[in-house]
Design an enzyme around this catalytic site. Structure first.
Site, PDB file in Angstrom:
ATOM      1  CB  SER A 122      44.584 -15.321 -17.563  1.00 66.68           C
ATOM      2  OG  SER A 122      44.774 -14.640 -16.384  1.00 66.68           O
TER       3      SER A 122
ATOM      4  CE1 TYR B  58      44.361 -20.314 -15.095  1.00 67.28           C
ATOM      5  CE2 TYR B  58      45.166 -17.837 -14.566  1.00 67.28           C
ATOM      6  CZ  TYR B  58      44.132 -18.608 -15.020  1.00 67.28           C
ATOM      7  OH  TYR B  58      43.169 -18.128 -15.653  1.00 67.28           O
TER       8      TYR B  58
END
Length: 255
Positions: free
Chosen positions: A147, A160
């Site tokens: 990401s 995350y």
């Protein structure tokens, strides 16, 4: 052998973890459109059935395998079953992941474990089982999904961002370890992609304005943006690319 690269995936088999919805399903569809048969791995059989139907509508074979990527025995059994019943895995898209958004001071240890188990342990377990088989055949394409938050900071992304940064480093280690075995290990790192899973979250006008203000392209990513990147990294056109992080982010990290 042609002097020109090919993006065709005819005759190949891809495994996409978390491939029953969101960007996982988008990439599964993109790989099928490029000619690959696709096995999708997930936890929900109904979502799996719908994903297989999407793949088969594109004229390719689709297979759903139910497994939890955090469970070692289930991962081993799933990969063995695919190789035994469907064929050798040529392409792995290591995509399964989750997020829990909270301020650091409200983040529980269980929240941390939940995200890291799925996003990092799952990548490790699936990657290990598939790569050991690819290495024996002397070929393979591995695409780990990270990401932009593996490269930039953002509030409320404690676990995350840590997991996605870990995926970036894990990709580089595997790339150097297995390049001489004919395996390309690379990383695809998207920004915000418009999918049914993100639609409700992106309906917040203030949040959407903030995202667009950070994106030089001035728009959200669409599923086809991730499809194209995945097909490229899965194809012969990327044969000399090892350990690369391909940001599909509308220019976010160029700033």
């Amino acid at each position: 052998m042609s002097e020109f690269p090919t993006f065709s995936l005819d005759g190949r088999l891809a495994l996409v973890t978390g491939g029953t919805r969101g960007i996982g399903l988008a990439m599964a569809r993109g790989l099928a459109h490029a000619g690959s048969d696709v096995a999708v791995l997930g936890r929900d059989p109904e979502s799996g059935r719908l994903a297989v139907a999407e793949i088969e509508r594109l004229g390719r074979r689709g297979v759903f395998v139910q497994a939890d990527v955090t469970k070692e025995d289930q991962v081993v059994e799933a990969v063995e079953r695919i190789e035994r019943e469907v064929g050798p895995i040529d392409i792995l898209v290591n995509n399964a992941g989750k997020n829990i958004r909270k301020p650091l001071t409200e983040y529980g240890a269980d929240d941390w474990d939940d995200v890291l188990d799925t996003n990092l342990r799952g990548i490790f377990l699936v990657g290990r089982e598939v790569i050991r088989r690819m290495a024996g055949r002397g070929r393979g394409k591995v695409i780990n999904i990270a990401s932009i938050f593996g490269g930039v900071g953002m509030p409320y992304q404690t676990a995350y961002a840590a997991s996605k940064g870990g995926i970036v480093q894990l990709t580089k280690v595997w790339a150097t370890e297995y390049a001489s075995s004919g395996i390309n290990v690379n990383c695809l790192a998207p920004a915000y992609i418009r999918t049914p899973m993100t639609a409700a979250w992106l309906e917040d006008p203030e949040r959407l304005r903030d995202i667009l203000s950070r994106t030089p392209a001035g728009r959200l990513g669409e599923p086809k943006d991730v499809m194209g990147a995945a097909v490229f990294l899965a194809s012969d056109a990327s044969d000399f690319i090892h350990g690369h992080v391909l940001y599909v982010d509308g220019g976010w990290l160029a700033q």
